[in-house]
Design an enzyme around this catalytic site. Structure first.
Site, PDB file in Angstrom:
ATOM      1  CG  ASP A  79       3.311  -9.885   8.065  1.00  0.00           C
ATOM      2  OD1 ASP A  79       2.152  -9.863   7.931  1.00  0.00           O
ATOM      3  OD2 ASP A  79       3.849  -8.982   8.946  1.00  0.00           O
ATOM      4  CD  GLU A 134      -3.523   1.217   7.748  1.00  0.00           C
ATOM      5  OE1 GLU A 134      -4.594   1.637   7.359  1.00  0.00           O
ATOM      6  OE2 GLU A 134      -3.339   0.000   8.046  1.00  0.00           O
ATOM      7  N   GLY A 152      -0.835  -0.022   4.461  1.00  0.00           N
ATOM      8  CA  GLY A 152       0.603  -0.520   4.362  1.00  0.00           C
ATOM      9  C   GLY A 152       1.287  -1.228   5.286  1.00  0.00           C
ATOM     10  CG  ASP A 192      -0.462  -4.346   4.014  1.00  0.00           C
ATOM     11  OD1 ASP A 192      -0.851  -3.126   3.589  1.00  0.00           O
ATOM     12  OD2 ASP A 192      -0.598  -5.218   4.712  1.00  0.00           O
ATOM     13  CB  VAL A 246      -7.547 -25.727  -8.588  1.00  0.00           C
ATOM     14  CG1 VAL A 246      -8.454 -26.675  -9.155  1.00  0.00           C
ATOM     15  CG2 VAL A 246      -7.928 -25.387  -7.171  1.00  0.00           C
ATOM     16  N   GLY A 276       1.255  12.078  -8.297  1.00  0.00           N
ATOM     17  CA  GLY A 276       1.879  13.672  -8.205  1.00  0.00           C
ATOM     18  C   GLY A 276       1.660  14.186  -7.027  1.00  0.00           C
TER      19      GLY A 276
END
Ligand code: F6P
Length: 344
Positions: A125, A245, A193, A150, A46, A208
């Site tokens: 995407d 996932e 993801g 993602d 904007v 970790g």
């Protein structure tokens, strides 16, 4: 740039290019899953438009708003005090209507009626698949800005929202470590993801974790079990496995059960889910969103179309919209060595 012309007999709309790049009015929408930093991108878009004396119109609820003509004219006030907000002030949707030719025809008609000469799409995407169709069918000047947690968009090192999501997942992993240690348990922490392991990879390294389950490095349940068993034999009393996932949330419940059937160690599952999509964007996401928002408006003013602006090695780059979803974005070079060393 140009204008869209509808023939009186109801034929397909036509894009008529104009000689000069003299843009008067552009639009912006957010589409697909929301991502922290989308508001910072809207703000930059904007402000850049106004600085160039270009009118700017916000389209509500992604492609759905384009189909129904739900637009709002924007000025400096509409983007004041939003840089720190998660979500998107324009709202978003996964539009089923836009996947049909009829839906896209209505959307193109809205662009013509509202005299929108160029359109900026902030999304991932799926958004850019739609943008590719829109460019193909109307010729309208469309420029994409990568916004998804993602990070699965080709043509940019990072997408807007990824850094915030990784930090949200990291905070959760740190908290889970406390309770895992206290109870001597194995935890499966599932992150989002969309068929990629970007969030899992970064949050797993930073947190970790003991093991990483990502689509880029497939591991059998047997291998996972023997690796965990070895660690428990060596004296480890708690462990964290970060799971991407892949298809949809919940896969880690099955994985945990399969591991329980083979390994005698108490375990729990924590699916982080949509928590990763919300929250105030990190500084890195706000800065990336600001840079790419400015670049997107400039791209339209320079006469670019059918592309996405991204950042690769700190430089703004342009990628054909079809490549942003048609080409696969790889995890970073050397990621397998890193995994071998850190997750042995
Ligand atoms: O925003 C991307 C993403 O978070 C994916 O990782 C996930 O699979 C999907 O969106 C789920 O989103 P929704 O529940 O909005 O369809």
């Amino acid at each position: 740039m140009g204008i869209i012309e509808f023939s009186a007999n109801g034929g397909d709309p036509r894009w008529i290019p104009t000689e000069e790049v003299n843009v008067k009015r552009i639009g912006v929408l957010t589409s697909g899953g929301d991502a922290p930093g989308m508001n910072a991108a809207i703000r930059a878009i904007v402000r850049t438009a106004l600085a160039n004396s270009v009118e700017i119109v916000g389209v509500k609820r992604g492609y759905d708003g384009l189909i129904t003509g739900d637009t709002v004219s924007m000025d400096g006030d509409s983007v004041a005090n939003i840089v720190h907000l998660g979500g998107t002030i324009l709202e978003t949707a996964r539009s089923a209507g836009f996947m049909t030719k009829e839906g896209r025809r209505k959307a193109i008609r809205t662009l013509a009626e509202k005299k929108i000469e160029g359109l900026i799409l902030i999304g991932g995407d799926g958004t850019f698949r739609g943008g590719t169709e829109l460019t193909r069918e109307s010729g309208v000047s469309v420029v994409g800005v990568p916004g998804t947690i993602d990070n699965d968009v080709f043509g940019t090192d990072y997408t807007i929202g990824f850094d915030t999501a990784v930090n949200t997942a990291l905070e959760a992993i740190d908290r889970i470590r406390d309770t895992a240690l206290s109870h001597e348990r194995l935890f499966f922490v599932e992150v989002m993801g969309n068929h990629t392991g970007f969030i899992a990879f970064e949050s797993g390294i930073a947190g970790g974790a003991q093991e990483l389950l990502i689509p880029e490095v497939p591991m059998s349940i047997d291998d996972l079990c023997s690796k965990l068993q070895e660690k428990f034999k060596q004296g480890r009393r708690s462990a964290i496995v970060v799971v991407a996932e892949v298809e949809k949330p919940g896969v880690s419940f099955q994985i945990a059960q399969q591991v329980r059937d083979r390994v005698d160690f108490e375990s729990r599952v924590c699916v982080l889910g949509h928590i990763q999509r919300g929250g105030s964007p990190t500084a890195r996401d706000r800065v990336l969103a600001s840079k790419l928002g400015i670049a997107a408006v400039k791209a339209l003013l320079e006469g670019r179309k059918g592309c996405m602006v991204g950042e690769v090695r700190s430089e703004v780059v342009y990628t054909g919209m079809e490549d942003t979803w048609g080409k696969k974005k790889e995890l970073y070079a050397g990621f397998d060595e890193l995994i071998k060393i850190l997750f042995q």
